[in-house]
Design a protein around this motif. Structure first.
Motif, short mmCIF file in Angstrom:
data_model
loop_
_atom_site.label_atom_id
_atom_site.label_comp_id
_atom_site.label_asym_id
_atom_site.label_seq_id
_atom_site.Cartn_x
_atom_site.Cartn_y
_atom_site.Cartn_z
N SER A 1 1.72 15.65 -2.10
CA SER A 1 2.67 14.55 -1.89
C SER A 1 2.01 13.21 -2.20
CB SER A 1 3.19 14.56 -0.46
OG SER A 1 2.15 14.32 0.46
N ASP A 2 2.85 12.21 -2.48
CA ASP A 2 2.35 10.86 -2.70
C ASP A 2 2.18 10.09 -1.40
OD1 ASP A 2 2.17 10.63 -5.67
OD2 ASP A 2 4.29 11.15 -5.53
N ALA A 3 2.88 10.53 -0.36
CA ALA A 3 2.73 9.95 0.98
C ALA A 3 3.34 10.92 1.97
CB ALA A 3 3.41 8.58 1.07
N ALA A 4 2.87 10.85 3.20
CA ALA A 4 3.39 11.72 4.26
C ALA A 4 3.35 10.98 5.58
CB ALA A 4 2.56 13.01 4.34
N ILE B 1 0.36 9.45 7.44
CA ILE B 1 -0.81 10.33 7.46
C ILE B 1 -1.73 9.93 6.32
CG2 ILE B 1 -1.63 12.70 7.33
CD1 ILE B 1 1.15 13.60 8.26
N GLU B 2 -2.92 9.49 6.66
CA GLU B 2 -3.89 9.08 5.64
C GLU B 2 -4.74 10.26 5.18
OE1 GLU B 2 -6.35 5.05 5.02
OE2 GLU B 2 -6.85 6.13 6.85
N LEU C 1 0.81 2.89 -3.65
CA LEU C 1 2.12 3.56 -3.69
C LEU C 1 2.50 4.07 -2.32
CD1 LEU C 1 4.56 4.79 -5.12
CD2 LEU C 1 3.12 6.76 -5.72
N ALA C 2 1.54 4.66 -1.62
CA ALA C 2 1.82 5.17 -0.27
C ALA C 2 2.27 4.04 0.66
CB ALA C 2 0.57 5.85 0.30
N LEU D 1 7.55 16.26 10.36
CA LEU D 1 6.79 15.95 9.16
C LEU D 1 7.72 15.53 8.04
CD1 LEU D 1 4.08 15.99 7.57
CD2 LEU D 1 4.55 18.41 7.08
N LEU D 2 7.41 14.40 7.39
CA LEU D 2 8.10 13.92 6.20
C LEU D 2 7.09 13.74 5.08
CD1 LEU D 2 10.33 11.04 7.65
CD2 LEU D 2 11.00 13.41 7.25
N MET D 3 7.49 14.06 3.87
CA MET D 3 6.64 13.86 2.70
C MET D 3 7.45 13.26 1.57
SD MET D 3 4.49 17.44 2.73
CE MET D 3 5.96 18.39 3.07
#
Length: 304
Positions: A259-262, A274-275, A288-289, A204-206
């Motif tokens: 988070s702003d994106a993952a 991940i939406e 941004l994502a 997992l990354l965020m």
């Protein structure tokens, strides 16, 4: 006759670089402990245009998993030669793959339980990657699922083999089937006390972006029992060089929604944004994502 577009190299002490085997023929006895008990370790990596990516990191992790399991493996150089043999043999038999992407799997079991002397059974297999490329990649939905242990279990109970990449993947596959039955694409595991872990086959990354534009890339900390991600480590290096801040857990499950994106990151798929998680959107700004995703894809595709 071999299976379509699959190349198999069995590591053999008497054959430097391994011997090519018929992938359509039986290769393991039913008494092999990898088959009977899932007693073994493995790695899967991406090869692009005949060149393996992050082979050294994967061999490091294979050796680390084997140490945790008290499993003796062939020398590192033998694995390297077997991978080279497999990629060369695959190209000779099947030619260049469309897109040049191959999945290379390294496997070691504890061996045949019925043999007079049990020694590891090891092989390398090479096959086309069936996972989507960057162009075909779509955002995914995930479920947050309880992994069944708390965040201190890895330190308290090392015999659980948390953080080792073993052949015992039944729970991981069951989690993925559960997700698909409930309309999701993948899973993010959490501990029973609410800490984020990893995906069944991914890290997992965020990302978070501060008001001043500072970008921070975050991943859960390893001591909770997650598998150290080779792709995550490589992307972190590149992100740091590009001016990103880096962060590690522990992370409560709510951090995913802050988070702003993952993304889920893995060696062959590379990245999947991940939406939604449990039906809730990740990130308040889809544009941004997407921009952050483009930046990470540039990094992921430059990994060697």
């Amino acid at each position: 006759m071999t299976s379509p577009r699959l190349t198999l190299i069995m590591l053999d002490p008497e054959t430097p670089g391994g011997r090519r085997a018929d992938a359509a023929a039986p290769a393991l006895p039913v008494t092999d402990l990898g088959v009977a008990r899932g007693d073994g370790v493995f790695e899967t990596l991406l090869a692009v245009d005949g060149r393996p990516r992050k082979l050294g990191a994967h061999l490091d992790r294979l050796a680390a998993s084997a140490r945790v399991m008290d499993l003796d493996l062939p020398e590192r150089a033998e694995w390297e030669r077997a991978v080279e043999h497999g990629l060369r043999a695959h190209a000779e038999s099947f030619g260049a793959e469309p897109g040049g992407r191959l999945a290379v799997r390294l496997v070691a079991t504890r061996g045949d339980d019925a043999a007079a002397e049990t020694r590891p059974t090891c092989w390398v297999q090479v096959a086309p990657s069936t996972l989507p490329t960057r162009e075909a990649s779509e955002p995914i939905s995930v479920l947050l699922l309880d992994r069944g242990y708390d965040s201190g279990a890895a330190e308290r109970a090392p015999w659980l083999l948390l953080g080792a990449k073993t052949l015992s993947y039944a729970v991981n596959m069951a989690a993925l089937r559960h997700a698909k039955k409930h309309g999701a694409d993948d899973v993010v595991f959490v501990t029973s006390d609410g800490k984020l872990l990893e995906g069944p086959t991914s890290t997992l990354l965020m990302a978070r972006v501060a008001e001043d534009g500072t970008k921070t890339l975050i991943t859960p900390e390893r001591r909770t029992g997650i598998l150290p991600g080779t792709t995550q480590a490589a992307i972190f290096e590149l992100a740091k060089a590009a001016g990103w801040e880096l962060g590690y857990g522990p992370l409560e499950s709510g951090a995913l929604f802050e988070s702003d994106a993952a993304w889920l990151a893995s060696s062959v798929r590379l990245l999947a944004r991940i939406e939604t998680a449990d039906g809730r959107p990740i990130g308040a700004d889809p544009a941004l994502a997407e921009r952050l995703t483009d930046e990470l894809w540039e990094m992921a595709e430059s990994i060697t």
